[in-house]
Design a protein around this motif. Structure first.
Motif, PDB file in Angstrom:
ATOM      1  N   SER A   1       0.810  -1.219   0.000  1.00 40.17           N
ATOM      2  CA  SER A   1       0.000   0.000   0.000  1.00 40.17           C
ATOM      3  C   SER A   1       0.842   1.268   0.000  1.00 40.17           C
ATOM      4  O   SER A   1       0.302   2.365  -0.102  1.00 40.17           O
ATOM      5  CB  SER A   1      -0.925   0.007   1.226  1.00 40.17           C
ATOM      6  OG  SER A   1      -0.163  -0.084   2.418  1.00 40.17           O
ATOM      7  N   TRP A   2       2.161   1.137   0.100  1.00 37.53           N
ATOM      8  CA  TRP A   2       3.013   2.323   0.142  1.00 37.53           C
ATOM      9  C   TRP A   2       3.075   2.969  -1.239  1.00 37.53           C
ATOM     10  O   TRP A   2       3.092   2.298  -2.265  1.00 37.53           O
ATOM     11  CB  TRP A   2       4.426   1.952   0.580  1.00 37.53           C
ATOM     12  CG  TRP A   2       4.436   1.010   1.727  1.00 37.53           C
ATOM     13  CD1 TRP A   2       3.818   1.178   2.922  1.00 37.53           C
ATOM     14  CD2 TRP A   2       5.077  -0.276   1.767  1.00 37.53           C
ATOM     15  NE1 TRP A   2       4.038   0.084   3.720  1.00 37.53           N
ATOM     16  CE2 TRP A   2       4.796  -0.815   3.050  1.00 37.53           C
ATOM     17  CE3 TRP A   2       5.842  -1.003   0.870  1.00 37.53           C
ATOM     18  CZ2 TRP A   2       5.283  -2.066   3.438  1.00 37.53           C
ATOM     19  CZ3 TRP A   2       6.327  -2.239   1.254  1.00 37.53           C
ATOM     20  CH2 TRP A   2       6.039  -2.754   2.524  1.00 37.53           C
ATOM     21  N   THR A   3       3.139   4.254  -1.256  1.00 36.78           N
ATOM     22  CA  THR A   3       3.233   4.986  -2.512  1.00 36.78           C
ATOM     23  C   THR A   3       4.293   6.075  -2.390  1.00 36.78           C
ATOM     24  O   THR A   3       4.762   6.408  -1.290  1.00 36.78           O
ATOM     25  CB  THR A   3       1.895   5.654  -2.867  1.00 36.78           C
ATOM     26  OG1 THR A   3       1.500   6.507  -1.784  1.00 36.78           O
ATOM     27  CG2 THR A   3       0.821   4.602  -3.112  1.00 36.78           C
ATOM     28  N   GLY A   4       4.653   6.625  -3.537  1.00 38.61           N
ATOM     29  CA  GLY A   4       5.551   7.770  -3.558  1.00 38.61           C
ATOM     30  C   GLY A   4       6.965   7.453  -3.129  1.00 38.61           C
ATOM     31  O   GLY A   4       7.487   6.353  -3.364  1.00 38.61           O
ATOM     32  N   ASP A   5       7.590   8.410  -2.478  1.00 38.17           N
ATOM     33  CA  ASP A   5       9.000   8.312  -2.119  1.00 38.17           C
ATOM     34  C   ASP A   5       9.267   7.217  -1.095  1.00 38.17           C
ATOM     35  O   ASP A   5      10.410   6.757  -0.967  1.00 38.17           O
ATOM     36  CB  ASP A   5       9.496   9.651  -1.566  1.00 38.17           C
ATOM     37  CG  ASP A   5       9.438  10.749  -2.611  1.00 38.17           C
ATOM     38  OD1 ASP A   5       9.379  10.403  -3.811  1.00 38.17           O
ATOM     39  OD2 ASP A   5       9.436  11.935  -2.235  1.00 38.17           O
ATOM     40  N   PHE A   6       8.259   6.783  -0.353  1.00 37.45           N
ATOM     41  CA  PHE A   6       8.468   5.814   0.723  1.00 37.45           C
ATOM     42  C   PHE A   6       8.461   4.366   0.222  1.00 37.45           C
ATOM     43  O   PHE A   6       8.886   3.466   0.947  1.00 37.45           O
ATOM     44  CB  PHE A   6       7.371   5.988   1.789  1.00 37.45           C
ATOM     45  CG  PHE A   6       7.549   5.087   2.976  1.00 37.45           C
ATOM     46  CD1 PHE A   6       8.532   5.337   3.921  1.00 37.45           C
ATOM     47  CD2 PHE A   6       6.715   3.982   3.148  1.00 37.45           C
ATOM     48  CE1 PHE A   6       8.691   4.496   5.017  1.00 37.45           C
ATOM     49  CE2 PHE A   6       6.854   3.143   4.243  1.00 37.45           C
ATOM     50  CZ  PHE A   6       7.845   3.406   5.184  1.00 37.45           C
ATOM     51  N   PHE A   7       8.021   4.132  -1.008  1.00 36.91           N
ATOM     52  CA  PHE A   7       7.793   2.767  -1.485  1.00 36.91           C
ATOM     53  C   PHE A   7       9.039   1.887  -1.356  1.00 36.91           C
ATOM     54  O   PHE A   7       8.958   0.724  -0.934  1.00 36.91           O
ATOM     55  CB  PHE A   7       7.331   2.797  -2.941  1.00 36.91           C
ATOM     56  CG  PHE A   7       6.990   1.432  -3.488  1.00 36.91           C
ATOM     57  CD1 PHE A   7       5.729   0.897  -3.317  1.00 36.91           C
ATOM     58  CD2 PHE A   7       7.946   0.689  -4.161  1.00 36.91           C
ATOM     59  CE1 PHE A   7       5.420  -0.360  -3.801  1.00 36.91           C
ATOM     60  CE2 PHE A   7       7.645  -0.573  -4.652  1.00 36.91           C
ATOM     61  CZ  PHE A   7       6.377  -1.096  -4.475  1.00 36.91           C
ATOM     62  N   ASN A   8      10.201   2.404  -1.737  1.00 37.51           N
ATOM     63  CA  ASN A   8      11.418   1.587  -1.743  1.00 37.51           C
ATOM     64  C   ASN A   8      12.023   1.364  -0.363  1.00 37.51           C
ATOM     65  O   ASN A   8      12.835   0.453  -0.187  1.00 37.51           O
ATOM     66  CB  ASN A   8      12.479   2.237  -2.640  1.00 37.51           C
ATOM     67  CG  ASN A   8      12.065   2.269  -4.095  1.00 37.51           C
ATOM     68  OD1 ASN A   8      11.319   1.411  -4.558  1.00 37.51           O
ATOM     69  ND2 ASN A   8      12.529   3.270  -4.827  1.00 37.51           N
ATOM     70  N   MET A   9      11.661   2.195   0.606  1.00 39.24           N
ATOM     71  CA  MET A   9      12.328   2.163   1.906  1.00 39.24           C
ATOM     72  C   MET A   9      12.182   0.824   2.634  1.00 39.24           C
ATOM     73  O   MET A   9      13.184   0.261   3.116  1.00 39.24           O
ATOM     74  CB  MET A   9      11.820   3.297   2.793  1.00 39.24           C
ATOM     75  CG  MET A   9      12.192   4.678   2.295  1.00 39.24           C
ATOM     76  SD  MET A   9      13.993   4.877   2.225  1.00 39.24           S
ATOM     77  CE  MET A   9      14.101   6.570   1.623  1.00 39.24           C
ATOM     78  N   PRO A  10      10.961   0.264   2.773  1.00 39.35           N
ATOM     79  CA  PRO A  10      10.855  -1.025   3.470  1.00 39.35           C
ATOM     80  C   PRO A  10      11.654  -2.134   2.780  1.00 39.35           C
ATOM     81  O   PRO A  10      12.260  -2.976   3.459  1.00 39.35           O
ATOM     82  CB  PRO A  10       9.346  -1.321   3.441  1.00 39.35           C
ATOM     83  CG  PRO A  10       8.701   0.013   3.270  1.00 39.35           C
ATOM     84  CD  PRO A  10       9.632   0.787   2.405  1.00 39.35           C
ATOM     85  N   PHE A  11      11.650  -2.137   1.444  1.00 43.02           N
ATOM     86  CA  PHE A  11      12.405  -3.150   0.716  1.00 43.02           C
ATOM     87  C   PHE A  11      13.910  -2.963   0.933  1.00 43.02           C
ATOM     88  O   PHE A  11      14.641  -3.944   1.126  1.00 43.02           O
ATOM     89  CB  PHE A  11      12.083  -3.075  -0.782  1.00 43.02           C
ATOM     90  CG  PHE A  11      10.692  -3.512  -1.125  1.00 43.02           C
ATOM     91  CD1 PHE A  11      10.377  -4.859  -1.205  1.00 43.02           C
ATOM     92  CD2 PHE A  11       9.697  -2.581  -1.360  1.00 43.02           C
ATOM     93  CE1 PHE A  11       9.092  -5.270  -1.515  1.00 43.02           C
ATOM     94  CE2 PHE A  11       8.413  -2.979  -1.671  1.00 43.02           C
ATOM     95  CZ  PHE A  11       8.109  -4.320  -1.751  1.00 43.02           C
ATOM     96  N   TYR A  12      14.351  -1.715   0.902  1.00 42.48           N
ATOM     97  CA  TYR A  12      15.779  -1.436   1.062  1.00 42.48           C
ATOM     98  C   TYR A  12      16.273  -1.881   2.430  1.00 42.48           C
ATOM     99  O   TYR A  12      17.282  -2.588   2.549  1.00 42.48           O
ATOM    100  CB  TYR A  12      16.051   0.057   0.858  1.00 42.48           C
ATOM    101  CG  TYR A  12      17.505   0.431   1.072  1.00 42.48           C
ATOM    102  CD1 TYR A  12      18.424   0.316   0.038  1.00 42.48           C
ATOM    103  CD2 TYR A  12      17.952   0.870   2.310  1.00 42.48           C
ATOM    104  CE1 TYR A  12      19.755   0.641   0.232  1.00 42.48           C
ATOM    105  CE2 TYR A  12      19.284   1.197   2.514  1.00 42.48           C
ATOM    106  CZ  TYR A  12      20.179   1.080   1.476  1.00 42.48           C
ATOM    107  OH  TYR A  12      21.504   1.390   1.685  1.00 42.48           O
TER     108      TYR A  12
END
Length: 345
Positions: A149-160
């Protein structure tokens, strides 16, 4: 050298932890995610191939198993996108490790050169099974994973940061193995397997355990990439290019070392991602990437880390063996004589 490698690894991990805070652009963090997750793959590959000397070109067998495991878990249990699938990434890694037990029991009956061929054959067998078992894998249509459900600039952060946690675990496990009796046994197998066996080392068991540990990290890598892309296809899950890339990263940095595979993965995957973005011509980035690798491998055949340590050792040795100028020697002798005369006086 071990102490220096540990310091280098600590510096790299600290830098990676603060990297998204400095460079928060989504395109940059996307490239960073792939660089970190390939570092996990290279570190896991190195635990088996780097320490035992058995070069595997079928590493994607276990990453593909991990990818399909996570996809099927999410599909069968109706798991929604979000943080929950990250918990099952470890489960996918464990499934890949268990899968490595029967596979390893078969393929580890061969020796080094034959082993390479057998791993490649195993990879293509798994790819064909993924295409033909449509009721289980979805065939060529693949399986779709839930979208976060994450969108925008935050999308990659949990994966990273999820990939970074896996990297910390991979580095820690690799360090513990390297400094243990088990690790010494693996290195003995790499140097001379017959002699290691004559010394009482159960070489088959040692190799099998190392393969299972390596498969665990491959499974987590496949699961993370599949969740990031939200799809799993046979050609991507069991991709021979993935095996070649991971092996080259390890050799580029220094196979069998602690820091080498990680440094190689961070440099080469970042470069490969950058080239694929810059050069729109199909295959041109791969040609440039392969040419650069060829040049580096010819100039640094042992990899970056061992070559740098050897260079530093040579510089220290040459500095220590530099003869003292005669004038300096004479002045030193005269000073010693003056000190002696002063004491006698």
């Amino acid at each position: 050298m071990k102490k220096a490698e540990s310091i280098i690894l600590l510096i790299i991990l600290v830098f990676l932890a603060i990297f998204p805070l400095i460079f928060s652009n989504p395109s940059t963090t996307s490239v960073a995610f792939f660089a970190v997750i390939f570092a996990v793959a290279a570190a896991g590959w190195n635990i088996f191939s780097g320490y035992t000397g058995y070069v595997s070109l079928g590493y994607a067998v276990f990453s593909g198993v991990g990818a399909y495991s996570l996809a099927l878990i999410c599909q069968k249990w109706n798991i929604a996108g979000g943080y929950t699938p990250f918990a099952f990434v470890l489960v996918a890694g464990l499934i890949a490790a268990v899968f490595a037990l029967p596979v390893g029991w078969i393929i580890l009956r061969t020796r080094r050169h034959v082993f390479v061929v057998v791993t490649v054959a195993t990879l293509f067998i798994m790819q064909l099974l993924a295409y033909n078992l449509e009721g289980f894998t979805g065939g060529s249509a693949g399986i779709t994973l839930p979208l976060p459900s994450w969108t925008g600039d935050f999308f990659n952060m949990p994966f990273y940061y999820g990939a970074l946690i896996l990297l910390v675990v991979a580095v820690s496990v690799s360090w513990l193995i390297r400094h243990s009796k088990f690790g010494l046994g693996l290195l003995a197998i790499r140097e001379d397997e017959d002699r290691a066996r004559s010394l009482g080392i159960n070489t088959t068991m040692y190799k099998l355990i190392a393969l299972m540990i390596s498969a665990f990290f491959a499974g987590t890598v496949g699961a993370m990439i599949s969740y990031f892309t939200s799809t799993v296809f046979p050609a991507e899950a069991f991709d021979p290019l993935f095996d070649i890339a991971v092996a080259l990263m390890a050799f580029f940095g220094g196979v069998g070392t602690l820091a080498g595979p990680i440094i190689g993965a961070l440099l080469l995957e970042t470069l490969q991602q950058y080239m694929s973005l810059q050069f729109s011509t199909v295959g041109l980035d791969l040609i440039l990437f392969g040419g650069l690798l060829l040049v580096v491998i010819l100039l640094l055949p042992e990899g970056i880390v061992p070559s740098l340590f050897k260079l530093v050792s040579k510089m220290r040795a040459s500095h220590e063996s530099t003869p003292i100028p005669s004038s300096s020697a004479e002045s030193t002798d005269s000073e010693r004589l003056a000190v002696k005369e002063g004491k006698n006086g």
